[in-house]
Design an enzyme around this catalytic site. Structure first.
Site, short mmCIF file in Angstrom:
data_model
loop_
_atom_site.label_atom_id
_atom_site.label_comp_id
_atom_site.label_asym_id
_atom_site.label_seq_id
_atom_site.Cartn_x
_atom_site.Cartn_y
_atom_site.Cartn_z
N ARG A 90 89.61 24.19 51.19
CA ARG A 90 90.58 24.97 51.96
C ARG A 90 91.42 24.06 52.85
O ARG A 90 90.90 23.12 53.44
CB ARG A 90 89.84 25.98 52.84
CG ARG A 90 90.75 26.77 53.75
CD ARG A 90 90.00 27.84 54.51
NE ARG A 90 89.11 27.31 55.54
CZ ARG A 90 89.50 26.95 56.76
NH1 ARG A 90 90.77 27.03 57.11
NH2 ARG A 90 88.62 26.51 57.63
N PHE B 218 99.63 19.86 59.77
CA PHE B 218 98.19 19.93 59.54
C PHE B 218 97.89 19.28 58.20
O PHE B 218 98.77 19.12 57.35
CB PHE B 218 97.74 21.40 59.52
CG PHE B 218 96.67 21.72 60.51
CD1 PHE B 218 96.82 21.42 61.85
CD2 PHE B 218 95.48 22.34 60.10
CE1 PHE B 218 95.83 21.74 62.76
CE2 PHE B 218 94.48 22.66 61.02
CZ PHE B 218 94.65 22.36 62.34
N ARG C 273 90.94 17.88 54.11
CA ARG C 273 89.67 17.76 54.82
C ARG C 273 88.57 17.13 53.97
O ARG C 273 87.79 16.32 54.48
CB ARG C 273 89.21 19.15 55.27
CG ARG C 273 90.03 19.67 56.41
CD ARG C 273 89.60 21.06 56.82
NE ARG C 273 90.33 21.46 58.01
CZ ARG C 273 90.25 22.66 58.58
NH1 ARG C 273 89.48 23.57 58.05
NH2 ARG C 273 90.95 22.93 59.65
N GLU D 87 91.51 19.98 63.97
CA GLU D 87 92.39 19.14 63.18
C GLU D 87 93.73 18.98 63.90
O GLU D 87 94.49 18.07 63.62
CB GLU D 87 92.61 19.82 61.82
CG GLU D 87 93.27 18.95 60.79
CD GLU D 87 93.15 19.54 59.39
OE1 GLU D 87 92.19 20.28 59.12
OE2 GLU D 87 94.03 19.26 58.58
N HIS E 182 81.52 23.54 57.95
CA HIS E 182 82.54 24.30 58.64
C HIS E 182 82.88 25.62 57.95
O HIS E 182 83.15 26.61 58.60
CB HIS E 182 83.79 23.42 58.73
CG HIS E 182 84.92 24.04 59.49
ND1 HIS E 182 84.78 24.46 60.78
CD2 HIS E 182 86.20 24.30 59.13
CE1 HIS E 182 85.95 24.95 61.20
NE2 HIS E 182 86.80 24.89 60.22
N LEU F 175 83.07 21.70 66.64
CA LEU F 175 84.35 21.36 66.03
C LEU F 175 85.32 20.62 66.96
O LEU F 175 85.44 20.96 68.13
CB LEU F 175 85.02 22.64 65.55
CG LEU F 175 86.24 22.43 64.65
CD1 LEU F 175 85.82 21.78 63.34
CD2 LEU F 175 86.91 23.75 64.37
N GLN G 266 82.83 23.48 52.75
CA GLN G 266 83.71 22.50 53.40
C GLN G 266 83.03 21.85 54.59
O GLN G 266 82.55 22.55 55.49
CB GLN G 266 84.99 23.18 53.87
CG GLN G 266 85.95 22.20 54.54
CD GLN G 266 87.31 22.83 54.78
OE1 GLN G 266 87.49 23.63 55.68
NE2 GLN G 266 88.26 22.48 53.95
N HIS H 118 83.91 19.87 57.68
CA HIS H 118 85.08 19.48 58.47
C HIS H 118 84.90 18.03 58.86
O HIS H 118 83.83 17.65 59.33
CB HIS H 118 85.17 20.37 59.71
CG HIS H 118 86.50 20.32 60.40
ND1 HIS H 118 86.90 19.21 61.10
CD2 HIS H 118 87.51 21.21 60.47
CE1 HIS H 118 88.12 19.45 61.59
NE2 HIS H 118 88.51 20.65 61.22
#
Lengths: 606, 258, 259
Positions: free
Chosen positions: A418, A125, A318, A257, A383, A254, A238, A240
């Site tokens: 994050r 990730f 991100r 990821e 997000h 969404l 954040q 995304h």
């Protein structure tokens, strides 16, 4: 209009948990395991919380796939991802305890995907050096919430479904109870309690393009703020990088990821792998130098083999990928519907369907796109909020005695940005700690604190007001207005001149919200519910705008056009901290706790 | 949440659901078609059983009469002695149950459509439907019968007077066996017996082979409905062909012989 | 991507407004947008005509299972029912789920389901087994299918045993497809040691299911509820209660709980 307080349904619990997502459920399970009585209050039905939307996985350094992994590396990745604005102690506890929490989930019935030798499988990730995300296809959040839900139900937790808390009630400076109403018919409920754990999630509904559901209306942030707790880092929202951009009805939805984790490629309308051009100097050495090396890594990942090749650039953090996509689109290299292309169709289609089943269905059914045959169109979507209620790392207690917070509603753990997968682990690690903290606090109180009837009365009047007004603005219009203001003036890229307008407009909107009116009765009336939610949302909108305007640098998810650089000297060691001061929001910049030497050393080695 | 309120029971008494359904598609089409085919098959099969003639020509034996059980004490059609097995197998079959509960019993006729008769529903808990639970015994017997049908197909390759032949009728008989095997070994009960009853496929003892079998049966089982229909038609057509050969209305069409 | 051009710009929705005792269908006109779903249309009605129109929803991505309703008589998630799948000009009827007591408009009281769930014996691994678990992918593939369930309760809504025969209470309670799926997920878990067969037969009344498969037809997660969960459970119940030979077979070849 006065209500007879004695006639309100009143219940007593040692601890009340607000929110039944991963953190709330885990906290409630812990309180119950400590032998105390716990009430779990949630706005939706049990099991519908936003945690079900989490797709990619839960980050824990189990080292099942990459044996080199360990909590130290996880800690370092988290701090680097958060641009060192994280509460180091939270990041440390998180990295150390996540593996135990994941194994605990497995013991409670969670069924993770497996490695060939029968262990929990982990995937790559963004921002994680090693393959670290334990997952179940692309529905890890659902697996987690169902596991916790069933565990909780059989442990005898009392659940109050479709119930909204509107006010925390205090006895002097400490918590004493809460007032709520059932969405079903608007009837009130009073909770007498020794401690409250807030686990109500984020604030995403202040923006128009968001991956968050209607529930994300800053309830916990606002309740805690009103009760005297501090909010920190609220400028760090954040975005995304990969939300759906078409069709309009699902804009912002969404796209996990996990697609990039499984080898998804980002390209612009010229077919260029543009992420190679956006890697920050500080981490460039961790990524593949060219398309060939990236391909080697992906091939090895699919085959489940080791490789010396480095990760593809799509797996950057991100904040970085979101900015890159935004810039590509702005400079005219975007896709037809204003995004960029994300392509996994070059892989075997059975594998794609197996690894990303819900993405496959989501695109097939909602956008008529077969992701095994062609690319997806994606763009940034709001997000997550890294900021939130300031808590003590070990006990999750706020500065108000008896109020605890865990999960997205709490701030500090993720710093300025994050990492994907760190949220699910955050939920279980700090959900448990908050439950433990609250249980210990409650055990320490000899008797049930008492709130004042006049506070209850005032809260009821405030709640009923929109129904009693004969004129005033429509809540749906005001919500739309808020979304437009926040997206236009405090969006992904920010500058002082615009944010000043934003702050002013938010202040004007706040006055309008005080006059909101809605028709209909109290029986399941979403318009009336939204009136209540607006009161919470506006606190978050103001907090985000004010904090963002004050931080004159670019760091993590906070990108300033007028201050494009990281200003470590001036801003690297302070949190924007907000607290209620009469009717005003007071902003201070308070210093971060400094990291002990043994942890600092971890950043010296590569 | 409040406790469940008592609901109005009479159909149509709910203002939110005034009609037996709000479906606008031809939801009755499927149950009506299935009922028609079933009735046609039952009529044909009953006729053939009691006809008690035209079931054997040379080495060609009708599947309705195989294995051929001829006893002195039995004065009726030998088919009766055997046909209860495939009939029972199909009647208790998990797919056919769905089909006839919908099209004959109308519980319910289609999804989201009110069933016929709301009171006294007991599902498969009471007589006679509780006997559906014996499906696996019919599976054992049907598998046995299937061996005879394969045997019949092989025998049909031999000329009664010696030598071999390949005819279209033999090919039809083999095709029939193929469809019947796909249907029989994709059976839900067999899927359970061969491996479905296990909770653990790999790390436990003796499970790996059964897992492999189960995987294969599962693949067949996914298309159980298709196999069920194909084999129903193939068995009827095979019998009809043999009947026509026996009456002289058709011939087996021999492709080559030696 | 297909963007339809020839469609009219407006859709007509007939939405039930009221509670279980009284109410009526009201007709609304909603402007069409590319890729629009029924839930978008309901939200449009809320924001523009009827702020108090009651509807449950959360994720709007078919992941939470909140927006269950009946669209043109088909139990569906409103967030994944595309408006362009209907005929141009067709009147779209939106009703609440029939099986559960109606609270208001499209919102029903589904708390019955949660009470049923509480009665199922929880996951019960062998507590003395403290080593790290080794479980292979093929052991849990079946269970993973069941765990895709998002608890939209559409299967419970469409199941005629609950919907029309109302076997929801007392000695005749049928647990419904959702909870048979959950039970199957527990029973087939390689590390579970509990036995739920008696419960399945005598309290959950698995025998009421006549495998007419409507649950499988409406499942938005495409779980093969009947073939993979209910029938295998029925067969396990047969092993225990209806089949004398099964005991012999089990003794010879093993099976059931992993002892």
């Amino acid at each position: 209009m006065t209500s007879n307080i004695e006639s309100i349904e009143t219940v007593e619990h040692d601890v009340i948990v607000v929110g039944a997502g991963g953190a709330g459920l885990r906290a409630a399970i812990e309180v119950s395991a400590q032998g105390l009585s716990v009430g779990l209050v949630c706005k939706s039905l049990l099991g519908k919380a936003h945690t079900v939307m989490a797709e990619g996985g839960v980050a824990a350094a189990l080292a099942n796939v990459d044996q080199e992994d360990g909590w130290e590396t996880h800690f370092r990745d988290t701090m680097n991802g958060g641009k060192k604005l994280n509460n180091w102690r939270m990041a440390q506890l998180h990295a150390q305890e996540a593996p135990d929490r994941v194994k605990e989930l497995e013991r409670w019935g969670a069924v993770f995907d497996r490695t060939k030798d029968g262990k929990i499988l982990q995937r790559a990730f963004g921002g994680h050096k090693w393959k670290r995300l334990c997952h179940v296809g692309d529905r890890t959040g659902l697996e987690m919430i169902r596991t916790l839900q069933d565990r909780g139900v059989h442990q005898g937790i009392k659940v109050y479904m479709e119930c909204t808390i509107t006010k925390l009630l205090k006895d002097g400076d400490k918590i004493a109870g809460a007032l709520g109403y059932y969405r079903e018919d608007g009837r009130l409920i009073l909770f007498k309690t020794k401690a409250v754990v807030l686990a109500s999630g984020g604030v995403g509904k202040i923006y128009s393009i968001t991956s968050n559901s209607w529930e994300y209306t800053a309830d916990g942030q606002s309740l805690a703020y009103e009760a005297g707790a501090e909010l920190i880092d609220m400028e760090f929202v954040q975005f995304h990088p990969t939300g759906m951009v078409w069709p309009p009805g699902v804009r912002g939805l969404l796209v996990t990821e996990g697609v990039r984790g499984e080898g998804g490629l980002l390209t612009n309308n010229k077919g260029e792998r543009f992420m190679f051009n956006y890697l920050p100097e500080s981490t460039r050495h961790e990524f593949a130098a060219d398309v060939k090396e990236a391909k080697e890594w992906i091939d090895a990942a699919i085959a489940g083999q080791k490789t010396t090749a480095r990760r593809p650039p799509e797996l950057s953090t991100r904040d970085n990928v979101a900015r890159a996509i935004y810039t590509e689109v702005k400079e005219g290299r975007g896709s037809p519907h204003g995004g960029v292309f994300l392509d996994i169709s070059y892989q075997d289609s059975d594998r794609v369907r197996k690894k990303l089943p819900s993405m496959y269905h989501q695109f097939k059914e909602l956008a008529d796109v077969d992701i095994t045959a062609g690319p997806m169109e994606v763009g940034p979507t709001c997000h997550y909020i890294m900021g939130g209620i300031k808590v003590d790392a070990d006990t999750a207690q706020t500065r108000v005695p008896g109020i605890f917070a865990a999960g997205e509603v709490a701030g500090g753990m993720h710093g300025a940005n994050r990492l994907g997968g760190n949220s699910l682990s955050d939920l279980v690690v700090f959900g448990r700690r908050a439950g433990l903290g609250a249980a210990e606090y409650a055990k320490g109180l000899k008797e049930m604190p008492k709130f004042k009837d006049s506070d209850v009365q005032a809260a009821i009047e405030e709640l009923d007001a929109p129904l009693n007004r004969t004129e005033g603005p429509n809540p749906y219009d005001l919500h739309k207005k808020m979304n437009e203001i926040m997206s236009a003036y405090v969006g992904i890229f920010r500058e002082a001149s615009e944010m000043k307008i934003g702050v002013e407009k938010v202040a004007e909107l706040k006055k309008e919200i005080a006059k909101v009116r809605v028709g209909g009765g109290k029986k399941f009336n979403p318009g009336w519910h939204l009136c209540r939610d607006l009161k919470n949302l506006i606190v978050a909108a103001e907090a985000v705008a004010v904090s963002a305007l004050s931080r004159e640098e670019s760091r993590g998810a906070h990108s300033r056009l007028d201050f494009p650089n990281l200003e470590d000297e001036k801003w690297g060691h302070v949190n924007s901290t907000l607290s209620k001061d009469g009717d005003k929001m007071k902003l201070e910049h308070k210093p971060l706790a400094s990291m002990p030497a043994d942890l600092k050393k971890l950043f010296e080695t590569k | 949440m409040t406790e469940a309120q008592t609901e109005p029971k009479a159909p149509g008494s709910r203002p939110s659901h005034p009609d037996i359904t709000q479906r606008k598609d031809a939801w009755w089409g499927e149950p009506a078609t299935i009922a028609t085919i079933f009735i046609a098959f039952i009529i044909y099969a009953t006729f053939r059983v009691f006809e008690n003639n035209y079931f054997e020509s040379g080495n060609f034996l009708s599947p309705f009469y195989s294995p051929k059980l001829v006893f002195d004490w039995w004065k009726f059609s030998p088919a009766i002695l055997i046909l209860w097995i495939p009939a029972g197998f199909r009647t208790t079959c998990y797919y056919y149950r769905k089909a006839y509960y919908r099209s004959f019993f109308m519980t319910p006729p289609a999804c989201g459509v009110d069933p016929y008769g709301k009171d006294g529903y007991t599902g498969e808990t009471k007589f006679p439907f509780v006997f559906q639970n014996l499906h696996r015994y019919f599976f054992y017997l049907a598998a046995l019968v299937l061996i005879f049908l394969w045997y019949d197909a092989v025998v049909s390759l031999f000329k009664p007077e010696g030598g071999m032949q390949l005819s279209i009728l033999s090919i039809v008989m083999f095709a029939n066996c193929f469809f019947l095997s796909g249907y029989t070994f994709g059976c839900h009960a067999y899927r359970h017996l061969c491996g479905g009853s296990l909770d653990c496929f790999s790390s436990c003892t003796k499970a790996k082979t059964r897992f492999k079998v189960w995987e294969f049966v599962t693949k067949l089982n996914e298309h159980h409905m298709g196999w069920a229909w194909c084999s129903l038609f193939s068995v009827a057509l095979t019998d009809l062909y043999i009947r026509q050969v026996c009456t002289g209305a058709a011939n087996p069409i021999i492709l080559f012989q030696f | 991507m297909s963007e339809s051009h020839s469609r009219s710009k407006e859709a007509t929705l007939k939405v039930y407004r009221g509670d279980g005792a009284q109410g009526q269908f009201e007709t609304y006109k909603v402007p069409m947008e590319a890729g629009m779903v029924v839930l978008d249309a309901i939200h449009y009605i809320q924001a523009n005509y009827a702020p108090d129109l009651a509807v449950r929803w959360n994720c709007k991505a078919a992941k939470c299972g909140s927006c269950s309703a009946e669209v043109n008589g088909h139990p569906s998630l409103m967030c994944k029912t595309r408006m362009d799948h209907f005929e141009d000009g067709e009147e779209i009827v939106v009703q609440p789920m029939k099986t559960f007591p109606l609270i208001k408009d499209l919102v029903t009281d589904v708390s019955w389901n949660y009470r049923v769930n509480e009665k199922i014996k929880p996951f019960s691994p062998d507590e003395s087994d403290t080593k790290e678990w080794v479980i292979y992918q093929e052991d849990i593939e079946r269970v993973q299918e069941f765990r895709k369930c998002i608890e939209c309760f559409l299967c419970q809504d469409v199941c005629h045993v609950l919907r029309d025969h109302e076997k929801k209470d007392g000695n005749e309670q049928f647990m419904g497809p959702r909870f048979l799926v959950r039970t199957a997920g527990l029973e087939m878990h390689p590390k579970d040691t509990a036995d739920r067969l008696d419960y399945l037969k005598n309290e959950g009344h698995i025998g009421y299911c006549n495998i007419t498969k409507c649950c499988s037809e409406v499942c938005p997660e495409e779980i093969h509820i009947t073939d993979n969960a209910i029938i295998p459970l029925k067969e396990r119940v047969v092993d225990e209660y209806y089949d004398p030979l099964a005991k012999v077979f089990k003794n010879m070849f093993g099976g059931g709980k992993n002892k």
